[in-house]
Enzyme design. Structure first.
Site, PDB file in Angstrom:
ATOM      1  N   GLU A   1       9.686   9.169 -16.715  1.00 35.00           N
ATOM      2  CA  GLU A   1       7.911   9.510 -16.756  1.00 35.00           C
ATOM      3  C   GLU A   1       7.809   9.217 -18.296  1.00 35.00           C
ATOM      4  O   GLU A   1       6.812   8.920 -18.542  1.00 35.00           O
ATOM      5  CB  GLU A   1       8.093  11.071 -16.578  1.00 35.00           C
ATOM      6  CG  GLU A   1       7.926  11.606 -14.985  1.00 35.00           C
ATOM      7  CD  GLU A   1       8.239  12.862 -14.989  1.00 35.00           C
ATOM      8  OE1 GLU A   1       7.320  13.437 -14.239  1.00 35.00           O
ATOM      9  OE2 GLU A   1       8.876  13.824 -15.558  1.00 35.00           O
TER      10      GLU A   1
ATOM     11  N   LYS B   1      15.395  22.528  -9.874  1.00 30.51           N
ATOM     12  CA  LYS B   1      14.914  21.307 -10.276  1.00 30.51           C
ATOM     13  C   LYS B   1      15.780  20.392 -11.026  1.00 30.51           C
ATOM     14  O   LYS B   1      16.483  20.697 -11.492  1.00 30.51           O
ATOM     15  CB  LYS B   1      13.793  21.704 -11.375  1.00 30.51           C
ATOM     16  CG  LYS B   1      12.473  22.244 -10.519  1.00 30.51           C
ATOM     17  CD  LYS B   1      11.689  21.311 -10.021  1.00 30.51           C
ATOM     18  CE  LYS B   1      10.289  20.900 -10.428  1.00 30.51           C
ATOM     19  NZ  LYS B   1       9.601  19.922 -10.046  1.00 30.51           N
TER      20      LYS B   1
ATOM     21  N   HIS C   1       0.880  -1.256  -0.030  1.00 28.41           N
ATOM     22  CA  HIS C   1       0.002  -0.043   0.048  1.00 28.41           C
ATOM     23  C   HIS C   1       0.712   1.311  -0.033  1.00 28.41           C
ATOM     24  O   HIS C   1       0.514   2.370   0.543  1.00 28.41           O
ATOM     25  CB  HIS C   1      -1.001   0.172   1.162  1.00 28.41           C
ATOM     26  CG  HIS C   1      -1.686  -1.378   1.509  1.00 28.41           C
ATOM     27  ND1 HIS C   1      -2.654  -1.535   0.928  1.00 28.41           N
ATOM     28  CD2 HIS C   1      -1.543  -2.309   2.151  1.00 28.41           C
ATOM     29  CE1 HIS C   1      -3.267  -2.624   1.337  1.00 28.41           C
ATOM     30  NE2 HIS C   1      -2.297  -3.086   2.125  1.00 28.41           N
TER      31      HIS C   1
ATOM     32  N   SER D   1      14.622  22.670 -14.998  1.00 31.37           N
ATOM     33  CA  SER D   1      13.606  23.438 -15.229  1.00 31.37           C
ATOM     34  C   SER D   1      13.904  25.135 -15.819  1.00 31.37           C
ATOM     35  O   SER D   1      15.130  25.104 -15.272  1.00 31.37           O
ATOM     36  CB  SER D   1      12.464  23.640 -14.196  1.00 31.37           C
ATOM     37  OG  SER D   1      12.015  24.757 -14.369  1.00 31.37           O
TER      38      SER D   1
END
Ligand code: ARG
Length: 457
Positions: free
Chosen positions: A287, A280, A153, A274
């Site tokens: 992704e 960043k 979980h 970024s």
């Protein structure tokens, strides 16, 4: 190619909707190989004269050389790769080119080309997946005893070893490879010689062309042969399952790279920055692997929908079989390469992994098991006692093995000093030594087996 029957040429939009050359030009190598096998067989069977067959074979070799050097020209009027090649052949060698299509149809031709293409695609995917397994096994070997939290979980559950976690993906990829191997074996039959749908009256030798093209033999039913795309669906289904494994690994890297987790730092080579936020470092490659898996599944659904209502035998809908397979293959090949690179170069932050395992009361089960084993307390009662110990540790803000003994004894006086040996994360993972368990010895054994299977040191 069929001008005899028609008084007028096609409308411009007909040309456009009909043409597959913009994508099926990717089949050119397979198309030429199929034609070479076919013409050699026609000559051997005395269906085409030896000089004509030789001219065709030489001409095909030249067309292939031109394609290799300059690419395949995209003339929509020529519709597809089969007609493009035949038309160029006719320009090069004259009317003898027209004998190549004896005892053949584009229906068995395209089915043959596409099977050959998918077979090559499977071989290249298999090589990529083997490289990914090598990367996983190497990193797992390095981290056979590195402790991290195991989750259920996405809540800390029990300590595991990082090597064990990585070897879970080795297992998934092993199953993926076996699915591709199955798909290859099932699809490796030659439809060539099924002609348009019914076979042919010419005395062809389908066994000879099958053998020349590396197939295990000819297919058995001409109707099935020209309308079967199971081999492409098998590929897409295997690709879908494989890509979802890659996506799950990508997702873990994304979570692990986030600041609150901080389990890994992804290498610069697989991250982006970024344009506005200077701090960043984004896990874009991971992704995109996660994103691509959705598109690959979409390709699988696309061909499934194309095929589901088609009567026997060939229908032009089937020309739509190729774009989803090409797209899925390109996405999968990229995803495999990107994941392999990430696995090879990711930095695992052992200190953070261990601290997370220690902080999450991950050894609570070990405490309960100790109460059962050493103090002979029934498990349900042990579970309850342990729950109180966890509550206390949470209140004091300490790990289970940092609880003072007298506090533990206030909860249950059957607890003694020996319990601390069971509460450390190293003792916890070492104790889970059942076959396939997380203990470092188990991980090392699985890594050794995997290395032997992969043929590496
Ligand atoms: N370009 C076609 C395809 O990819 C080749 C087969 C055409 N056959 C036909 N009967 N129109 O499916």
């Amino acid at each position: 190619m069929w001008g005899g029957r028609f008084a007028e040429g096609p409308a411009a939009v007909m040309r456009e909707i009909n043409a597959s050359i913009p994508f099926d030009k990717r089949l050119w190598r397979q198309d030429i190989a199929g034609s070479q096998a076919h013409v050699a067989m026609l000559a051997k069977q005395g269906i085409v004269s030896a000089p004509d067959a030789q001219a065709i074979a030489d001409g095909l070799a030249q067309v292939g050389a031109e394609y290799a050097a300059d690419g395949v020209p995209e003339d929509l009027a020529l519709e597809d790769i089969h007609m493009a090649t035949e038309s160029r052949l006719a320009t090069l060698i004259g009317p003898a080119a027209g004998r190549l299509h004896t005892a053949r149809s584009r229906n068995d031709q395209v089915a043959t080309d596409f099977r050959l293409w998918v077979r090559d695609a499977i071989d290249s995917v298999d090589a990529g997946l083997a490289a990914l397994q090598v990367a996983l096994v190497k990193r797992a070997g390095e981290h056979a005893a590195s402790v991290m939290p195991g989750f259920t979980h996405l809540q800390v559950a029990q300590p595991v070893t990082l090597g064990h976690h990585l070897m879970a993906y080795y297992e998934m990829i092993a199953r993926d490879r076996s699915r591709f191997v199955d798909a290859r074996a099932r699809g490796n039959r030659s439809p060539l010689g099924s002609a348009a749908l019914a076979g042919t009256g010419f005395p062809i030798d389908r066994f000879a062309t099958a053998e020349a093209l590396g197939f295990d033999g000819p297919t058995a039913n001409s109707l099935d042969s020209v309308s079967d795309r199971d081999f492409a669906l098998d590929y897409l289904m295997a690709a879908t399952q494989c890509s979802l494994h890659l996506s799950r690994l990508a997702e873990e890297f994304i979570i692990w790279a986030s600041q609150p987790f901080g389990f890994v730092s992804l290498p610069d080579a697989y991250s982006t920055g970024s344009s506005i936020m200077p701090q960043k470092r984004n896990p874009d490659a991971a992704e995109l692997v996660r994103g691509h898996s959705g598109r690959i599944a979409g390709c699988m659904v696309s061909l499934t929908m194309t095929m589901k209502g088609l009567p026997l035998a060939y229908s032009k809908d089937m020309q739509d079989d190729k774009p989803p397979v090409f797209e899925a293959h390109d996405l999968l090949a990229l995803s495999i390469a990107a994941m392999t690179g990430m696995v090879e170069t990711v930095t695992f932050r052992k200190d953070r992994l261990r601290a997370a395992a220690e902080m999450g009361f991950a050894t609570a089960t070990d405490l309960a098991d100790w109460l059962v084993r050493v103090a002979d307390i029934p498990f349900r009662e042990a579970h309850h006692i342990t729950g109180m110990a966890v509550r206390l540790a949470e209140r004091l803000g300490v790990a289970l093995d940092a609880l003072p003994l007298d506090k533990l004894r206030e909860i249950d006086e059957r607890i003694d000093q020996r319990v601390f040996a069971a509460l450390g994360v190293d003792a916890s993972v070492a104790s889970r030594n059942s076959h396939g368990g997380t203990a470092p010895d188990q991980v090392r054994a699985r890594v050794a087996e995997a290395k032997a299977a992969l043929g590496i040191e």
